[in-house]
Design an enzyme around this catalytic site. Structure first.
Site, PDB file in Angstrom:
ATOM      1  N   ASP A  11       1.048  -1.471  -0.310  1.00 57.58           N
ATOM      2  CA  ASP A  11      -0.180  -0.096  -0.088  1.00 57.58           C
ATOM      3  C   ASP A  11       0.702   1.255  -0.312  1.00 57.58           C
ATOM      4  OD1 ASP A  11      -0.900   0.817   3.781  1.00 57.58           O
ATOM      5  OD2 ASP A  11       1.284   0.125   2.053  1.00 57.58           O
ATOM      6  N   ASP A  16       6.982   1.245   1.989  1.00 60.00           N
ATOM      7  CA  ASP A  16       6.365  -0.054   0.913  1.00 60.00           C
ATOM      8  C   ASP A  16       7.795   0.296  -0.355  1.00 60.00           C
ATOM      9  OD1 ASP A  16       3.514   1.093   1.941  1.00 60.00           O
ATOM     10  OD2 ASP A  16       3.590  -0.958   1.593  1.00 60.00           O
ATOM     11  N   ASN A  40      -2.252   3.101   3.285  1.00 64.00           N
ATOM     12  CA  ASN A  40      -2.140   4.130   3.284  1.00 64.00           C
ATOM     13  C   ASN A  40      -2.510   5.281   3.230  1.00 64.00           C
ATOM     14  OD1 ASN A  40       0.029   3.238   5.100  1.00 64.00           O
ATOM     15  ND2 ASN A  40       1.754   2.546   3.764  1.00 64.00           N
ATOM     16  N   THR A 125       2.937  -6.050   2.585  1.00 68.18           N
ATOM     17  CA  THR A 125       3.176  -4.783   3.516  1.00 68.18           C
ATOM     18  C   THR A 125       2.548  -3.821   4.097  1.00 68.18           C
ATOM     19  OG1 THR A 125       3.959  -3.373   1.742  1.00 68.18           O
ATOM     20  CG2 THR A 125       5.537  -5.210   2.489  1.00 68.18           C
ATOM     21  N   PHE A 166      -1.179  -1.527  12.603  1.00 71.74           N
ATOM     22  CA  PHE A 166      -1.975  -0.320  11.288  1.00 71.74           C
ATOM     23  C   PHE A 166      -2.615  -0.935  10.277  1.00 71.74           C
ATOM     24  CE2 PHE A 166      -3.803   2.124   8.829  1.00 71.74           C
ATOM     25  CZ  PHE A 166      -3.874   2.151   6.976  1.00 71.74           C
ATOM     26  N   ASN A 167      -1.708  -2.467   9.665  1.00 70.67           N
ATOM     27  CA  ASN A 167      -1.642  -3.379   8.410  1.00 70.67           C
ATOM     28  C   ASN A 167      -2.532  -3.993   8.701  1.00 70.67           C
ATOM     29  OD1 ASN A 167       0.497  -2.104   6.781  1.00 70.67           O
ATOM     30  ND2 ASN A 167       1.729  -3.127   6.593  1.00 70.67           N
ATOM     31  N   GLN A 228       6.655  11.186  11.373  1.00 76.19           N
ATOM     32  CA  GLN A 228       7.491   9.947  12.001  1.00 76.19           C
ATOM     33  C   GLN A 228       7.701  10.306  13.300  1.00 76.19           C
ATOM     34  OE1 GLN A 228       6.857   6.739  12.142  1.00 76.19           O
ATOM     35  NE2 GLN A 228       6.425   5.815  10.886  1.00 76.19           N
ATOM     36  N   HIS A 240       9.495  -0.204   8.443  1.00 75.06           N
ATOM     37  CA  HIS A 240       8.727  -0.898   8.493  1.00 75.06           C
ATOM     38  C   HIS A 240       9.182  -1.669   7.544  1.00 75.06           C
ATOM     39  CE1 HIS A 240       6.958   0.343  11.961  1.00 75.06           C
ATOM     40  NE2 HIS A 240       6.460   1.486  10.899  1.00 75.06           N
ATOM     41  N   ASP A 241       8.727  -1.675   6.303  1.00 73.28           N
ATOM     42  CA  ASP A 241       8.329  -2.659   4.850  1.00 73.28           C
ATOM     43  C   ASP A 241       9.669  -3.132   4.765  1.00 73.28           C
ATOM     44  OD1 ASP A 241       5.504  -0.825   4.211  1.00 73.28           O
ATOM     45  OD2 ASP A 241       5.924  -2.365   5.600  1.00 73.28           O
TER      46      ASP A 241
HETATM   47  O1  RIB Z   1       2.692   0.031  11.010  1.00 74.26           O
HETATM   48  C1  RIB Z   1       3.083   0.326   9.352  1.00 74.26           C
HETATM   49  C2  RIB Z   1       2.907  -0.217   8.223  1.00 74.26           C
HETATM   50  O2  RIB Z   1       1.416   0.299   7.748  1.00 74.26           O
HETATM   51  C3  RIB Z   1       4.107  -0.420   7.530  1.00 74.26           C
HETATM   52  O3  RIB Z   1       3.017  -1.423   6.208  1.00 74.26           O
HETATM   53  C4  RIB Z   1       3.078   1.341   6.651  1.00 74.26           C
HETATM   54  O4  RIB Z   1       3.600   1.031   5.633  1.00 74.26           O
HETATM   55  C5  RIB Z   1       1.364   1.142   7.015  1.00 74.26           C
HETATM   56  O5  RIB Z   1       0.998   0.246   5.829  1.00 74.26           O
HETATM   57 CA    CA Z   2       2.424  -1.000   3.769  1.00 76.30          CA
END
Ligand code: RIB
Ligand code: CA
Length: 313
Positions: A11, A16, A40, A125, A166-167, A228, A240-241
């Site tokens: 996303d 990503d 996102n 991701t 989140f994901n 952030q 993260h991804d």
């Molecule tokens: O929580 C972080 C995740 O959520 C990452 O994949 C970021 O890109 C969002 O999708």
């Molecule tokens: Ca992501």
């Protein structure tokens, strides 16, 4: 050397985009396609972003498939506070030349997996909506998935609620389908992704590579790190991804621990939590290998090597 075949479902999203960058040019990987979901940002934004990133990197031949524009059950949620109104605020791309292929991402997943020898890794991701839908549309793909490697969840705190990342909370029902499909699951949660903070000295290091990949990285991180810090107070954006791709390329960088993981689908304060039985209290079978530590120095070395793999301009 046999390449690892993968489909990257994402996303984009700043982190990503770095995962795409690393996966698209790694000699050890064969990126069969990029499937995109809302998360996102809206699907229109995330689809455009995936196309622009691949075009910018000279990887326009890698197909992009647009998927679900909303979660399977719950209401939509996006992360504009982090990724901006476009989902990829910061970089400025040339006029768009690449667009998603015809057909839904879920159908691409089904078609590719069913035609495979069972050797395709699915990396997610973003919210797991596309893979969850594909598994419901054609359950036989489960036996064809080599493994699911996801960025998502945590065995400690969330980043949307105290419980949920989140994901996962963006589509808990899809995550449940994926975690319970019977295939190996490798979960890169916030517990380790928050250990790879893209601090100013990391950005300065990557800027010295000075090619189109590094310039994209610097432009991405300019926005991502600022938001952030604004939202979470981090000294650098947790990348993260790309941890998913880093593990595929150098598994020794990430320490995994097998445990029973279930997705909380209750509609209380823990909705969307990855309930990770770290100490095995419940005596239930392992359902995932969860990342518990990462070699951050090795991770940044891998990111730099990924940028350098795009050569000189
Ligand atoms: O929580 C972080 C995740 O959520 C990452 O994949 C970021 O890109 C969002 O999708
Ligand atoms: Ca992501």
């Amino acid at each position: 050397m046999e390449k690892t075949k993968l489909i990257l479902d994402c996303d984009p999203g700043h982190d990503d985009a770095v995962a795409i960058l690393l996966a698209a040019n790694a000699p050890a990987l064969e990126l069969l396609g990029v499937t995109v979901t809302a998360g996102n940002q809206t699907l229109d934004n995330t689809s455009r972003n995936a196309c622009n990133v691949l075009s910018w990197l000279g990887k326009g031949e890698i197909p992009v498939y647009a998927g679900c524009d909303r979660p399977l059950v719950r209401d939509k949620m996006i992360a504009a506070d982090i990724h901006g109104s476009t989902g990829l605020d910061g970089p400025v791309f040339p006029p768009r030349t690449k667009f998603p292929e015809k057909g839904h991402a879920a159908q691409f997943l089904i078609k590719t997996l069913m035609a495979s020898a069972g050797d395709v890794t699915v990396v997610t991701t973003g919210p797991m909506t596309n893979l969850g839908l594909a598994l419901r549309l054609e359950p036989r793909i489960a036996e064809k998935i080599r493994q699911i490697v996801l960025m998502g969840g945590s065995y400690t705190n969330g980043n949307v609620t105290p419980a949920a990342e989140f994901n996962i909370i963006a589509d808990p029902e899809a995550a449940h389908i994926c975690f319970s499909c019977g295939r190996p699951v490798v979960m890169m949660g916030l517990d380790v992704t928050r250990k790879v903070l893209c601090t100013p000295d990391v950005v300065a290091r990557m800027a010295k590579v000075n090619n189109r990949a590094s310039r994209l990285f610097v432009d991405l991180m300019g926005h991502f790190c600022r938001t952030q810090k604004e939202v979470f107070g981090w000294e650098g954006g947790p990348l993260h991804d790309p941890v998913t791709i880093a593990w595929l390329l150098r598994p020794e960088l990430v320490q995994l621990k097998g445990m029973n993981v279930s997705i909380d689908l209750s509609h209380g304060p823990s909705y969307g939590r990855t309930n990770c039985d770290y100490f095995g209290y419940l005596g239930l079978p392992e359902t995932a290998r969860v990342a518990v530590d990462i070699d951050a120095g090795g991770f940044w070395d891998l990111v730099e090597a990924g940028l350098r793999s795009y050569g000189e301009d």
